[in-house]
Design a protein around this motif. Structure first.
Motif, short mmCIF file in Angstrom:
data_model
loop_
_atom_site.label_atom_id
_atom_site.label_comp_id
_atom_site.label_asym_id
_atom_site.label_seq_id
_atom_site.Cartn_x
_atom_site.Cartn_y
_atom_site.Cartn_z
N UNK A 294 1.25 33.61 69.64
CA UNK A 294 2.27 32.97 68.79
C UNK A 294 3.21 34.00 68.16
N UNK A 295 2.65 35.13 67.72
CA UNK A 295 3.48 36.15 67.04
C UNK A 295 4.54 36.70 67.99
N UNK A 296 4.17 36.97 69.23
CA UNK A 296 5.12 37.60 70.14
C UNK A 296 6.06 36.60 70.81
N UNK A 297 5.69 35.35 70.85
CA UNK A 297 6.67 34.32 71.25
C UNK A 297 7.82 34.29 70.24
N UNK A 298 7.47 34.30 68.96
CA UNK A 298 8.50 34.27 67.91
C UNK A 298 9.33 35.56 67.92
N UNK A 299 8.67 36.71 68.08
CA UNK A 299 9.39 37.98 68.09
C UNK A 299 10.40 38.05 69.24
N UNK A 300 10.08 37.44 70.35
CA UNK A 300 10.97 37.45 71.51
C UNK A 300 12.32 36.81 71.17
N UNK A 301 12.29 35.66 70.51
CA UNK A 301 13.52 34.98 70.14
C UNK A 301 14.33 35.75 69.11
N UNK A 302 13.65 36.34 68.15
CA UNK A 302 14.36 37.08 67.09
C UNK A 302 15.03 38.34 67.63
N UNK A 303 14.36 39.07 68.52
CA UNK A 303 14.95 40.30 69.05
C UNK A 303 16.09 40.00 70.02
N UNK A 304 15.98 38.90 70.76
CA UNK A 304 17.09 38.51 71.65
C UNK A 304 18.34 38.22 70.83
N UNK B 215 22.52 32.72 70.59
CA UNK B 215 22.16 31.55 69.79
C UNK B 215 21.28 30.58 70.59
N UNK B 216 21.62 30.37 71.85
CA UNK B 216 20.84 29.47 72.69
C UNK B 216 19.40 29.94 72.81
N UNK B 217 19.21 31.23 73.05
CA UNK B 217 17.86 31.77 73.18
C UNK B 217 17.06 31.59 71.89
N UNK B 218 17.66 31.88 70.75
CA UNK B 218 16.96 31.75 69.47
C UNK B 218 16.52 30.32 69.23
N UNK B 219 17.40 29.36 69.45
CA UNK B 219 17.07 27.95 69.20
C UNK B 219 15.93 27.48 70.10
N UNK B 220 16.00 27.82 71.40
CA UNK B 220 14.98 27.36 72.34
C UNK B 220 13.63 28.00 72.04
N UNK B 221 13.61 29.30 71.70
CA UNK B 221 12.35 29.97 71.41
C UNK B 221 11.71 29.42 70.13
N UNK B 222 12.51 29.11 69.11
CA UNK B 222 11.95 28.51 67.89
C UNK B 222 11.34 27.14 68.18
N UNK B 223 11.98 26.38 69.05
CA UNK B 223 11.43 25.09 69.47
C UNK B 223 10.10 25.31 70.19
N UNK B 224 10.06 26.29 71.08
CA UNK B 224 8.83 26.58 71.82
C UNK B 224 7.72 27.02 70.88
#
Length: 596
Positions: free
Chosen positions: A115-125, A365-374
């Motif tokens: 869970x931690x690295x799924x979230x980090x992926x969206x934030x760094x993108x 923006x698209x990447x951040x929104x989709x990763x937060x949903x995931x």
């Protein structure tokens, strides 16, 4: 026969026929009191959430990662620098993945890390939005003789940028005059000559010449360049007119030849890109812009590496005793990767005001929104923690000393080397082909690149992942590996023969074999040979070899060959290499069968 016996016999026959039909068709029992339809749809919520995770996570990552090489190119980095950066990132994955597997198998922290690295992926993108370009400036030589010309590049002048004929074709297509603002270096002979030849002092009551200690500091002029008047041999544009203050001088000339070096700011992005040179001196490692880019990309890559090394074992845990259904879950990631790559390309082209400089902000923006949903969905996935093993290192060491496993690991590295070329340089190659042969397609090149990934994933990976279990059962793991090598040989050879980037699209269907089928083989074979309670470590090790050893080595070799020989010859060399490795793999299979 009496009527009573007849009725009894009919009743018995009716019961027998009803039971036969119920057994044959498995008809559901229908209650007279029930108002529901007699249709029951079973939904496995455990695997359904995993399917959604693959769809959302890989879609979010795809919207950015597919364009990572061209984002680096637009930030000002050369093919060689990009190759080394992606090699470093792959090496980072090489170390991170097995360490992650060992930690998860020993300390039961699979859920927290996932869970931690799924979230980090969206934030760094999303953080890539704030990375600045490396410092550059556009410079040119302004020369005045029988005509006045502006030389914006050269093949032998270290102070000017290197000429690129493919970029010049984009300038030639321009029908509008190009305006440039120049700030020229101090040059007394140039000043004296243009004063006399252009009669500047008499034209202006307040001349725009700044004196300091009776010397010229800067000269500010505005030029209008007709883009079709390029002098082919010297890459010089004839100056049609010069504006000084409120005065226009048409077709300026000088009585004796003079020249000076100028910094320029033009209305045309292609001119600015062609004239740009690095503003700094020394190594790129001294730039804070480079370190910001490298740190953000490192975190983005680490988060992906850890998520990828955990999500497949989690999926296998959810499948229990049906590992052959892995491809049916993973194919949703391929569908998403293709769809969001196309969407990302369309968004970049739609929001870009220039054919050369693209606006990548929408995909961040698209990447951040989709990763937060995931992330909100992945939080509900049932994750089984691994029962720790005390002999993880010894079990894995015994495994990798087996000859069949060694050949399998070599195959992984070779496939990683081959995969690095389309991952790192296919988009670069498509842009080179567009600029060289079809500059009219420059305005929608990102859409074309998005379509390429869409075909890779939906047309190629998705069907082969879905039927990967069936294919592996029919022809076996080893022959699937060989098929991947031969398909890469064909794919690279077709790249080298193409001159129109549109024809790359049908070639991308081969990605179904080279990545879709081979990824399923890689993971399934790793699970098959893995010791008990060390499955996550073995899967992570194979992923580390693929990306850390294979992709990184391919990035270095591919970057060097691409910069030295160009895309066409590089892909042809990789085609020959893949063919040779495929033949060697077949020979090994035959020898193994003979020895057994």
């Amino acid at each position: 026969m009496s009527s009573l016996k007849y009725v009894e016999l009919c009743a018995e026959l009716d019961i027998i026929i009803t039971r036969i039909l119920a057994f044959k068709y498995k008809a559901p029992k229908i209650s007279i009191e029930s108002k529901m339809l007699p249709i029951h749809i079973r939904v496995n919520k455990r695997t359904l959430r995993m399917k959604f995770h693959y769809f959302l996570y890989m879609g979010g990552v795809a919207s950015v990662q597919g364009f990572a090489p061209t984002i680096a190119k637009q930030l000002g980095y050369s093919p060689m620098v990009v190759g080394f950066v992606f090699t470093y990132l792959s090496m980072l994955s090489f170390f991170v993945k097995p360490i992650t597997g060992i930690i998860v198998d020993k300390f039961r922290v699979k859920r927290i890390m996932f869970l931690a690295f799924v979230l980090l992926c969206g934030l760094t993108a999303f953080a890539l939005k704030f990375i600045p370009k490396i410092p550059t400036e556009a410079v040119a030589n302004l020369s005045c003789n029988t005509t006045t010309g502006l030389q914006i590049c050269s093949t032998n002048d270290d102070h000017l940028s290197q000429c690129d004929d493919s970029v010049f074709k984009l300038i030639k297509n321009s029908t509008e005059p190009i305006e440039c603002q120049l700030r020229c270096d101090q040059n007394e002979s140039f000043l004296d000559e243009i004063n006399r030849s252009w009669n500047i002092i008499s034209y202006n009551i307040t001349p725009n010449i700044t004196y300091k200690n009776k010397e010229l500091k800067y000269l500010n002029v505005t030029l209008i360049i007709n883009a079709t008047d390029q002098i082919e041999l010297n890459n010089i544009f004839q100056v049609k007119s010069v504006h000084i203050m409120k005065t226009e001088i048409v077709l300026p000339f000088c009585k004796r030849p003079v020249s000076t070096r100028c910094k320029m700011d033009c209305s045309d992005d292609v001119i600015m890109e062609l004239a740009s040179v690095q503003k700094f001196e020394g190594s790129i490692f001294g730039l804070h812009q480079f370190w910001k880019y490298l740190i953000v990309m490192s975190l983005f890559w680490i988060s992906q590496a850890i998520t990828w090394s955990l999500q497949d074992p989690i999926c296998f845990d959810l499948l229990d005793n049906k590992p052959e259904d892995f491809g049916k879950q993973r194919c949703w990631g391929s569908i998403s990767w293709g769809l969001f790559s196309v969407l990302g390309g369309v968004l970049v082209d739609y929001f870009s005001n220039s054919n050369y400089q693209k606006n990548y902000v929408p995909i961040y923006y698209l990447c951040l929104i989709i990763i937060l949903w995931d992330f909100s969905l992945a939080y509900k996935i049932e994750i089984t923690e691994t029962v720790g093993s005390k002999n993880t290192f010894s079990d894995v060491f015994k495994l990798i000393t087996n000859m069949n496993v060694i050949i399998y690991l070599i195959w992984i590295i070779v496939m990683g080397i081959c995969t690095s070329m389309p991952w790192n340089y296919l988009f670069w190659y498509m842009e080179d082909l567009t600029q060289k042969y079809h500059s009219d397609k420059q305005s929608w090149i990102k859409t074309l690149q998005g379509l390429a990934i869409g075909i890779q994933c939906i047309g190629g990976e998705m069907p082969f992942l879905f039927f990967s279990g069936w294919l592996i059962k029919r022809i076996g793991h080893t022959y699937c590996m060989t098929l991947g090598l031969f398909t890469f040989a064909l794919r690279f050879y077709l790249y080298s023969m193409i001159t129109n980037p549109i024809w790359i699209l049908p070639v991308e269907f081969t990605n179904g074999i080279t990545f879709g089928l081979c990824h399923a083989v890689l993971v399934a074979y790793a699970r098959l040979i893995a010791p008990q309670n060390s499955a996550t470590t073995v899967v992570a090790l194979t992923g580390a070899l693929f990306e850390g050893a294979g992709i990184s080595l391919g990035g270095v070799v591919g970057g060097f060959l691409y910069q030295t020989y160009g895309g066409e010859r590089t892909f042809k060399l990789f085609s020959y290499g893949s063919l040779i490795m495929g033949i060697l793999h077949v020979m090994f299979i035959k020898l193994t069968i003979k020895s057994n």
